[in-house]
Design a protein around this motif. Structure first.
Motif, PDB file in Angstrom:
ATOM      1  N   TYR A 179       0.826  -1.199   0.000  1.00 54.17           N
ATOM      2  CA  TYR A 179       0.000   0.000   0.000  1.00 54.17           C
ATOM      3  C   TYR A 179       0.866   1.258   0.000  1.00 54.17           C
ATOM      4  N   THR A 180       1.906   1.265   0.813  1.00 52.91           N
ATOM      5  CA  THR A 180       2.790   2.436   0.893  1.00 52.91           C
ATOM      6  C   THR A 180       3.517   2.662  -0.426  1.00 52.91           C
ATOM      7  N   LEU A 181       3.962   1.578  -1.063  1.00 53.32           N
ATOM      8  CA  LEU A 181       4.582   1.711  -2.386  1.00 53.32           C
ATOM      9  C   LEU A 181       3.587   2.290  -3.381  1.00 53.32           C
ATOM     10  N   ALA A 182       2.359   1.765  -3.385  1.00 51.28           N
ATOM     11  CA  ALA A 182       1.341   2.246  -4.317  1.00 51.28           C
ATOM     12  C   ALA A 182       1.026   3.721  -4.083  1.00 51.28           C
ATOM     13  N   LEU A 183       0.864   4.104  -2.831  1.00 50.34           N
ATOM     14  CA  LEU A 183       0.580   5.495  -2.489  1.00 50.34           C
ATOM     15  C   LEU A 183       1.719   6.412  -2.933  1.00 50.34           C
ATOM     16  N   THR A 184       2.936   5.981  -2.700  1.00 55.62           N
ATOM     17  CA  THR A 184       4.107   6.774  -3.095  1.00 55.62           C
ATOM     18  C   THR A 184       4.148   6.957  -4.609  1.00 55.62           C
ATOM     19  N   ALA A 185       3.936   5.873  -5.337  1.00 58.77           N
ATOM     20  CA  ALA A 185       3.961   5.954  -6.802  1.00 58.77           C
ATOM     21  C   ALA A 185       2.856   6.883  -7.311  1.00 58.77           C
ATOM     22  N   MET A 186       1.682   6.811  -6.707  1.00 60.67           N
ATOM     23  CA  MET A 186       0.594   7.724  -7.103  1.00 60.67           C
ATOM     24  C   MET A 186       0.993   9.171  -6.843  1.00 60.67           C
TER      25      MET A 186
END
Length: 185
Positions: free
Chosen positions: A20-27
């Motif tokens: 989730y943190t990776l996805a949020l960062t990429a967004m």
């Protein structure tokens, strides 16, 4: 550029939160993202994994049948996912809990003692954040500074003290990968 990754471990290790943190960062970096969590009915102590796809183009499917990166936090996850990472891909291994060998020479393997590093930082529960820092450093999928900023929007950074600890955990994971790279060169 599209990067497919799978994070895997047992419930309670923060595997889904890593994804989730990776996805949020990429967004936050303006990239296209899919996040697909999966966990057993028993959750804590059961198996958990998630797939994160990051791209600069629209993503057709959230499924990563042949991922570029796998992050394994325990031995059963290595056994389950080691053979599906694409040739030339990368496997990040929590060497404190994973004893088996991957048995492949066509992928890059990065071992990190994330439980030990987290313990040395004073918070055993931050092993997942240490691994996330190692992954970010090793792959460049997202920037470490952007990852630190995204922590504030997750359960990893709602309190100032916890946020600071987890930012140090990200740095510790990244530093481990930098030291490994320096030894190789």
């Amino acid at each position: 550029m599209t990067v497919k990754s799978i994070f895997a471990g047992f419930g309670g290790q923060g595997v889904l939160l890593m994804g989730y943190t990776l996805a949020l960062t990429a967004m936050n970096e303006g990239k296209e993202v899919t996040y697909l969590p999966s966990y057993g009915a028993e959750v804590r102590g059961g198996t958990a994994n998630c797939t994160v796809v990051v791209s600069d183009q629209p993503i057709a499917s959230p499924v990563a049948s042949s991922p570029d990166i796998i992050v394994v936090m325990n031995n059963p996850s290595l056994l389950r996912f080691a053979n599906i990472v694409r040739p030339g891909g990368m496997v990040l291994i929590n060497e404190d809990l994973v004893r088996d060998q991957i048995g492949r020479d066509d992928v890059k393997i990065i071992k990190a003692p994330v439980n030990s590093i987290a313990h040395d930082l004073g918070e055993d529960r931050s092993a997942n954040v240490v691994m996330l820092g190692a992954m970010a450093q090793a792959t460049g999928v997202v920037g470490l500074d952007a990852l630190k900023e995204a922590l504030a929007a997750t359960g990893l950074g709602k309190k100032a003290k916890v946020l600071e600890l987890n930012r140090r955990a990200l740095d510790a994971g990244a530093d481990h990968v930098r030291r490994l790279a320096a030894k190789e060169s």
